[in-house]
Structure formats: structure tokens, C-alpha cells
Design a protein around this motif. Structure first.
Motif, PDB file in Angstrom:
ATOM      1  N   LYS A 100       0.817  -1.221   0.000  1.00 27.30           N
ATOM      2  CA  LYS A 100       0.000   0.000   0.000  1.00 27.30           C
ATOM      3  C   LYS A 100       0.848   1.267   0.000  1.00 27.30           C
ATOM      4  N   LYS A 101       1.812   1.380   0.914  1.00 30.50           N
ATOM      5  CA  LYS A 101       2.603   2.604   1.049  1.00 30.50           C
ATOM      6  C   LYS A 101       3.412   2.894  -0.218  1.00 30.50           C
ATOM      7  N   SER A 102       4.143   1.904  -0.702  1.00 29.39           N
ATOM      8  CA  SER A 102       4.974   2.113  -1.889  1.00 29.39           C
ATOM      9  C   SER A 102       4.131   2.402  -3.126  1.00 29.39           C
ATOM     10  N   SER A 143       1.094   3.754  -3.155  1.00 28.85           N
ATOM     11  CA  SER A 143       0.519   5.080  -2.997  1.00 28.85           C
ATOM     12  C   SER A 143       1.515   6.155  -3.410  1.00 28.85           C
ATOM     13  N   GLU A 144       2.768   5.990  -3.001  1.00 28.74           N
ATOM     14  CA  GLU A 144       3.818   6.946  -3.383  1.00 28.74           C
ATOM     15  C   GLU A 144       4.031   6.943  -4.884  1.00 28.74           C
ATOM     16  N   LEU A 145       3.965   5.760  -5.498  1.00 23.79           N
ATOM     17  CA  LEU A 145       4.144   5.666  -6.944  1.00 23.79           C
ATOM     18  C   LEU A 145       2.999   6.358  -7.681  1.00 23.79           C
ATOM     19  N   ASN A 151       1.172   8.753  -6.812  1.00 27.44           N
ATOM     20  CA  ASN A 151       1.189  10.214  -6.665  1.00 27.44           C
ATOM     21  C   ASN A 151       1.983  10.901  -7.768  1.00 27.44           C
ATOM     22  N   ASN A 152       2.807  10.129  -8.483  1.00 28.62           N
ATOM     23  CA  ASN A 152       3.651  10.703  -9.531  1.00 28.62           C
ATOM     24  C   ASN A 152       2.995  10.708 -10.906  1.00 28.62           C
ATOM     25  N   PRO A 177      10.993  -0.880  -5.418  1.00 31.77           N
ATOM     26  CA  PRO A 177      10.488  -0.737  -4.043  1.00 31.77           C
ATOM     27  C   PRO A 177       9.597  -1.892  -3.585  1.00 31.77           C
TER      28      PRO A 177
END
Length: 206
Positions: free
Chosen positions: A14-16, A18-20, A22-23, A98
Motif C-alpha cells: 500500500k505505502k509504496s 501510494s507513493e508511486l 502520486n507521480n 520498491p
């Protein structure tokens, strides 16, 4: 978007992811299973579209999603690049990095996945070990089905409602005869099939 994806991905991703996400800006469609593909990328206007099948395992879904985002990244920076050429390979490798952890993928998948990413192909189906492990994790897998490599020469099996007979193994594919029209086909060794059990001899001994 990440909340929409939670039922389909490993929760540890989920965290990785979500960060991806966002780009990038794209329209995501989760579709019914398709026989010809697990996902696709389309450079539609005014916003690109990525579609992913809803019948994939969590691991398959995540890999396919990152695969398609790599297409988006490649299109943004190299619009004339080949679909699975050098630029896409590099982007896919970088975007997957990641996620290459034991929290997200089990060892049975993580190890062949890491090897696959050294020189990723257009589909994981080209990698017998990785694709086999991924298919074993599909939640809706029919327990009556087998992989074609589990059968032996002469066995009959059913795939796409067509009956075939195994003739010979050729590296990673099997030469098979379709019984209806007597035509020969090469079928990948990781194809999921349903074995046709031979008819038992019902005659007793005299």
C-alpha cells in the motif's frame, strides 16, 4: 485511487504503491478477466487509461499494474519508443524495485521475479517458473486444472473447449494435436488445462 486498489493488491504494498501513484495521472479501469491480456495501457486523450483484470492474484495484479505504469512513464518521456524496448525495460525495473521485498512477495515469487527483472519480457508468461508460481496464487484457480507440463506424451486435455493430445516437448512448449481437425499446435508449458481422464476398462477378467 489507492483505496480502490486495496482489495486487489498485497496490503504490504500500500505505502509504496501510494507513493508511486502520486507521480502519475491516469484513468484506471478494473475490468472483467480477459483471455488475451491481463492489463493494458492506452494513450487516450485528455488522460491516459490503464486497465487491469479483476481476476488476478494480488501478486499478478500488482506486477501488471506497475508494468502498465512503466508504459505510461515511457510514453511520457519517449513517445516513439518501442512498447517493450530498452526504455520500458529500464522504467519497469526501476518502478518495481520498491516492491521487491518479502513483505509483499513470498519467496516462491520474489526470487524468480527478481531474475525476470534483469531483462523483463513483454509478459511474465515467457518465464516458466515465475508464471507458474503466479498462476498458483490465483484465488479463483480451478482445482481440477493442471499445468500442461504435468502431463505426459499421449495424454488428452481440454483448453478453451478444444480437445488436444500431447505429442512431444519442444523446449518450453509442447507440440499438441487438436483431435477434431488433426492440426498441430505449440502450446506453452505453463498453460492451465483440464486433463481428460482415460476411460477405464469395464470388462472383467474371464
Amino acid at each position: 485511487m489507492i483505496e480502490k486498489l486495496l482489495p486487489y493488491i498485497p496490503i504490504a504494498a500500500k505505502k509504496s504503491l501510494s507513493e508511486l501513484l502520486n507521480n502519475y495521472r491516469f484513468h484506471l479501469k478494473i475490468t472483467k478477466g480477459r483471455k488475451t491480456k491481463r492489463g493494458d495501457f492506452r494513450a487516450t486523450l485528455p488522460i491516459a487509461t490503464i486497465s487491469i483484470n479483476n481476476d488476478l492474484s494480488e501478486a499478478q495484479f500488482l506486477i501488471t499494474l506497475v508494468h502498465e505504469i512503466a508504459h505510461l512513464e515511457t510514453h511520457m518521456n519517449y513517445p516513439k519508443a518501442k512498447p517493450h524496448g530498452k526504455q520500458w525495460k529500464q522504467n519497469f525495473q526501476r518502478l518495481m524495485l520498491p516492491f521487491l521485498t518479502n513483505d509483499i512477495f513470498e519467496d516462491e515469487i520474489l526470487s524468480p521475479l527478481a531474475k525476470h527483472l534483469v531483462n523483463p519480457k513483454a509478459t511474465t508468461d515467457s518465464d516458466l517458473i515465475l508464471s507458474t508460481q503466479l498462476q498458483l496464487k490465483v484465488n479463483c484457480l480451478d482445482l481440477n486444472k493442471k499445468f500442461i507440463f504435468e502431463l505426459k506424451s499421449g495424454d488428452l486435455f481440454l483448453i478453451n473447449n478444444r480437445v488436444f493430445k500431447i505429442l512431444n516437448k519442444r523446449r518450453t512448449r509442447y507440440e499438441c494435436l487438436e483431435t477434431k481437425n488433426q492440426k498441430k499446435f505449440l502450446i506453452k508449458g505453463n498453460a492451465l488445462i483440464k486433463r481428460i481422464e482415460p476411460k477405464k476398462n469395464t470388462h472383467g477378467d474371464d
